[in-house]
Design an enzyme around this catalytic site. Structure first.
Site, PDB file in Angstrom:
ATOM      1  N   ARG A 298      -9.295   1.139   8.970  1.00 20.90           N
ATOM      2  CA  ARG A 298      -8.897  -0.343   9.180  1.00 20.90           C
ATOM      3  C   ARG A 298      -9.955  -1.280  10.001  1.00 20.90           C
ATOM      4  O   ARG A 298     -10.004  -2.425  10.044  1.00 20.90           O
ATOM      5  CB  ARG A 298      -7.399  -0.343   9.986  1.00 20.90           C
ATOM      6  CG  ARG A 298      -6.469  -0.765   9.070  1.00 20.90           C
ATOM      7  CD  ARG A 298      -5.184  -0.451  10.122  1.00 20.90           C
ATOM      8  NE  ARG A 298      -3.883  -1.272   9.956  1.00 20.90           N
ATOM      9  CZ  ARG A 298      -2.873  -0.765   9.265  1.00 20.90           C
ATOM     10  NH1 ARG A 298      -2.855   0.577   9.080  1.00 20.90           N
ATOM     11  NH2 ARG A 298      -1.848  -1.500   9.023  1.00 20.90           N
TER      12      ARG A 298
ATOM     13  N   ARG B  33      11.604  -6.070   4.040  1.00 16.87           N
ATOM     14  CA  ARG B  33      10.893  -4.658   4.281  1.00 16.87           C
ATOM     15  C   ARG B  33      12.125  -3.807   5.279  1.00 16.87           C
ATOM     16  O   ARG B  33      12.319  -4.538   6.392  1.00 16.87           O
ATOM     17  CB  ARG B  33       9.561  -4.759   4.669  1.00 16.87           C
ATOM     18  CG  ARG B  33       8.958  -3.376   4.668  1.00 16.87           C
ATOM     19  CD  ARG B  33       7.591  -3.676   4.263  1.00 16.87           C
ATOM     20  NE  ARG B  33       6.761  -3.539   5.745  1.00 16.87           N
ATOM     21  CZ  ARG B  33       5.526  -3.393   5.680  1.00 16.87           C
ATOM     22  NH1 ARG B  33       4.875  -2.944   4.612  1.00 16.87           N
ATOM     23  NH2 ARG B  33       5.041  -3.112   6.750  1.00 16.87           N
TER      24      ARG B  33
ATOM     25  N   LYS C 145       0.857  -1.213   0.033  1.00 17.43           N
ATOM     26  CA  LYS C 145      -0.105  -0.060   0.129  1.00 17.43           C
ATOM     27  C   LYS C 145       0.921   1.394   0.043  1.00 17.43           C
ATOM     28  O   LYS C 145       0.562   2.012  -0.805  1.00 17.43           O
ATOM     29  CB  LYS C 145      -0.993   0.060   1.326  1.00 17.43           C
ATOM     30  CG  LYS C 145      -1.890  -1.062   1.386  1.00 17.43           C
ATOM     31  CD  LYS C 145      -3.139  -0.716   2.435  1.00 17.43           C
ATOM     32  CE  LYS C 145      -2.323  -0.818   3.863  1.00 17.43           C
ATOM     33  NZ  LYS C 145      -1.765  -2.052   4.252  1.00 17.43           N
TER      34      LYS C 145
ATOM     35  N   ARG D 218      11.418  -2.911  10.944  1.00 17.08           N
ATOM     36  CA  ARG D 218      10.301  -2.394  12.116  1.00 17.08           C
ATOM     37  C   ARG D 218      10.036  -3.646  13.124  1.00 17.08           C
ATOM     38  O   ARG D 218      10.054  -4.795  12.559  1.00 17.08           O
ATOM     39  CB  ARG D 218       9.018  -1.917  11.176  1.00 17.08           C
ATOM     40  CG  ARG D 218       8.859  -0.604  10.786  1.00 17.08           C
ATOM     41  CD  ARG D 218       7.662  -0.500   9.919  1.00 17.08           C
ATOM     42  NE  ARG D 218       6.432  -0.936  10.514  1.00 17.08           N
ATOM     43  CZ  ARG D 218       5.200  -1.091   9.541  1.00 17.08           C
ATOM     44  NH1 ARG D 218       5.345  -0.276   8.551  1.00 17.08           N
ATOM     45  NH2 ARG D 218       4.270  -1.464  10.243  1.00 17.08           N
TER      46      ARG D 218
ATOM     47  N   ARG E 169      -0.696  -9.669  12.708  1.00 12.68           N
ATOM     48  CA  ARG E 169      -1.133  -8.603  11.891  1.00 12.68           C
ATOM     49  C   ARG E 169      -2.054  -9.019  10.810  1.00 12.68           C
ATOM     50  O   ARG E 169      -3.222  -8.481  10.633  1.00 12.68           O
ATOM     51  CB  ARG E 169       0.121  -7.908  11.608  1.00 12.68           C
ATOM     52  CG  ARG E 169       0.734  -6.831  12.636  1.00 12.68           C
ATOM     53  CD  ARG E 169       1.996  -6.422  12.055  1.00 12.68           C
ATOM     54  NE  ARG E 169       1.435  -5.092  11.233  1.00 12.68           N
ATOM     55  CZ  ARG E 169       2.522  -4.839  10.280  1.00 12.68           C
ATOM     56  NH1 ARG E 169       3.899  -5.291  10.338  1.00 12.68           N
ATOM     57  NH2 ARG E 169       2.031  -3.743   9.592  1.00 12.68           N
TER      58      ARG E 169
HETATM   59  P1  AMP Z   1       1.132   0.294   9.109  1.00 13.51           P
HETATM   60  O1  AMP Z   1       2.475   1.231   9.066  1.00 13.51           O
HETATM   61  O2  AMP Z   1      -0.004   1.059   8.242  1.00 13.51           O
HETATM   62  O3  AMP Z   1       1.219  -1.015   8.969  1.00 13.51           O
HETATM   63  O4  AMP Z   1       0.516   0.487  10.644  1.00 13.51           O
HETATM   64  C1  AMP Z   1       1.531  -0.022  11.581  1.00 13.51           C
HETATM   65  C2  AMP Z   1       0.448  -0.126  13.047  1.00 13.51           C
HETATM   66  O5  AMP Z   1       0.019   1.007  13.307  1.00 13.51           O
HETATM   67  C3  AMP Z   1      -0.517  -1.084  12.913  1.00 13.51           C
HETATM   68  O6  AMP Z   1      -0.152  -2.480  13.087  1.00 13.51           O
HETATM   69  C4  AMP Z   1      -1.484  -0.619  13.854  1.00 13.51           C
HETATM   70  O7  AMP Z   1      -0.998  -0.794  15.108  1.00 13.51           O
HETATM   71  C5  AMP Z   1      -1.205   0.843  13.957  1.00 13.51           C
HETATM   72  N1  AMP Z   1      -2.302   1.495  12.655  1.00 13.51           N
HETATM   73  C6  AMP Z   1      -1.892   2.434  11.919  1.00 13.51           C
HETATM   74  N2  AMP Z   1      -3.174   2.685  11.083  1.00 13.51           N
HETATM   75  C7  AMP Z   1      -4.138   2.263  12.139  1.00 13.51           C
HETATM   76  C8  AMP Z   1      -5.695   2.341  11.918  1.00 13.51           C
HETATM   77  N3  AMP Z   1      -6.065   2.993  11.079  1.00 13.51           N
HETATM   78  N4  AMP Z   1      -6.069   1.806  12.856  1.00 13.51           N
HETATM   79  C9  AMP Z   1      -5.761   1.212  13.952  1.00 13.51           C
HETATM   80  N5  AMP Z   1      -4.233   0.961  14.257  1.00 13.51           N
HETATM   81  C10 AMP Z   1      -3.799   1.637  13.130  1.00 13.51           C
END
Ligand code: AMP
Length: 210
Positions: free
Chosen positions: A88, A123, A13, A156, A167
């Site tokens: 999400r 990654r 994404k 990460r 996840r």
């Molecule tokens: P990402 O970088 O988008 O994979 O987000 C990393 C982490 O941030 C996720 O695993 C969640 O813990 C938190 N996170 C990011 N966006 C959201 C969202 N829209 N709702 C809830 N948690 C989020």
């Protein structure tokens, strides 16, 4: 144009958000990046989010909805934006509706679970500016160093294999129902993630047209 990118963690994404950002000249907004920045700065919100994030769980809806409300109010969102990683959950999508935000298109990037785990292990992200790389698909020019700002590239914590499985489970349970939510509105388009990033990008840009 107001866009949402859906897809499992590791589906690409973020990379596609960057491609659309350049093509349409609208900001790409990643709630994950905003939370990581807050964490790096040691803000209250960042600290509140940390335990959820590290465990591969979602940060509570009220926290992320607050983040998005604040971000979408900024001037650079006036002509549109790409949401990467938000919404999400169904309540997050309903909150966008309640804010009066009319989404033009939702692109769902589909990658099978088996491929996700392998992709995530390669990654890397920049510790300083958050730019993302992949050792195989999008390698930095110099090993371990960010092309954009010379920062150190790290893995990460939540990309560790055991957390990735959590996840993915969270994605299927809480985020996947959004496909149905947006399909019913007639704005969902599916893009099959390809081996080559450029091939996925071509499909993504095409999905914005029809
Ligand atoms: P990402 O970088 O988008 O994979 O987000 C990393 C982490 O941030 C996720 O695993 C969640 O813990 C938190 N996170 C990011 N966006 C959201 C969202 N829209 N709702 C809830 N948690 C989020």
């Amino acid at each position: 144009m107001k866009l949402i990118l859906l897809g499992a963690p590791g589906a690409g994404k973020g990379t596609q958000a960057e491609v659309i950002c350049k093509a349409l000249n609208i900001p790409a907004i990643s709630t994950g990046n905003i939370i990581r920045e807050a964490l790096a700065q040691g803000t209250e919100m960042g600290l509140k989010a940390k335990s959820f994030m590290d465990a591969g769980q979602l940060v509570p809806d009220d926290v992320v909805i607050g983040i998005i409300k604040e971000r979408l109010a900024k001037d650079d969102c006036a002509n549109g934006f790409i949401l990467d990683g938000f919404p999400r959950t169904i309540p997050q999508a309903e909150a966008l509706d309640a804010m009066g935000v009319i989404i033009d298109r939702v692109i769902d990037i589909e990658v099978p679970d088996e491929k996700i785990a392998a992709r995530m292990s390669g990654r890397r992200v920049c510790k300083d500016c958050g730019s993302s790389y992949h050792l195989e698909y999008k390698a930095p020019k110099a090993e371990g160093i960010c092309d954009a700002c010379d920062g150190e590239l790290i893995q990460r914590k939540d990309d560790a294999p055991e957390t990735v499985l959590d996840r993915l489970a969270v994605y299927h349970k809480q985020t996947e129902p959004l496909k149905d939510f947006y399909s019913k509105k007639g704005i969902l388009r599916i893009v099959e993630g390809q081996e080559e990033i450029a091939d996925t990008s071509a499909l993504t840009l095409k999905a914005l047209e029809d």
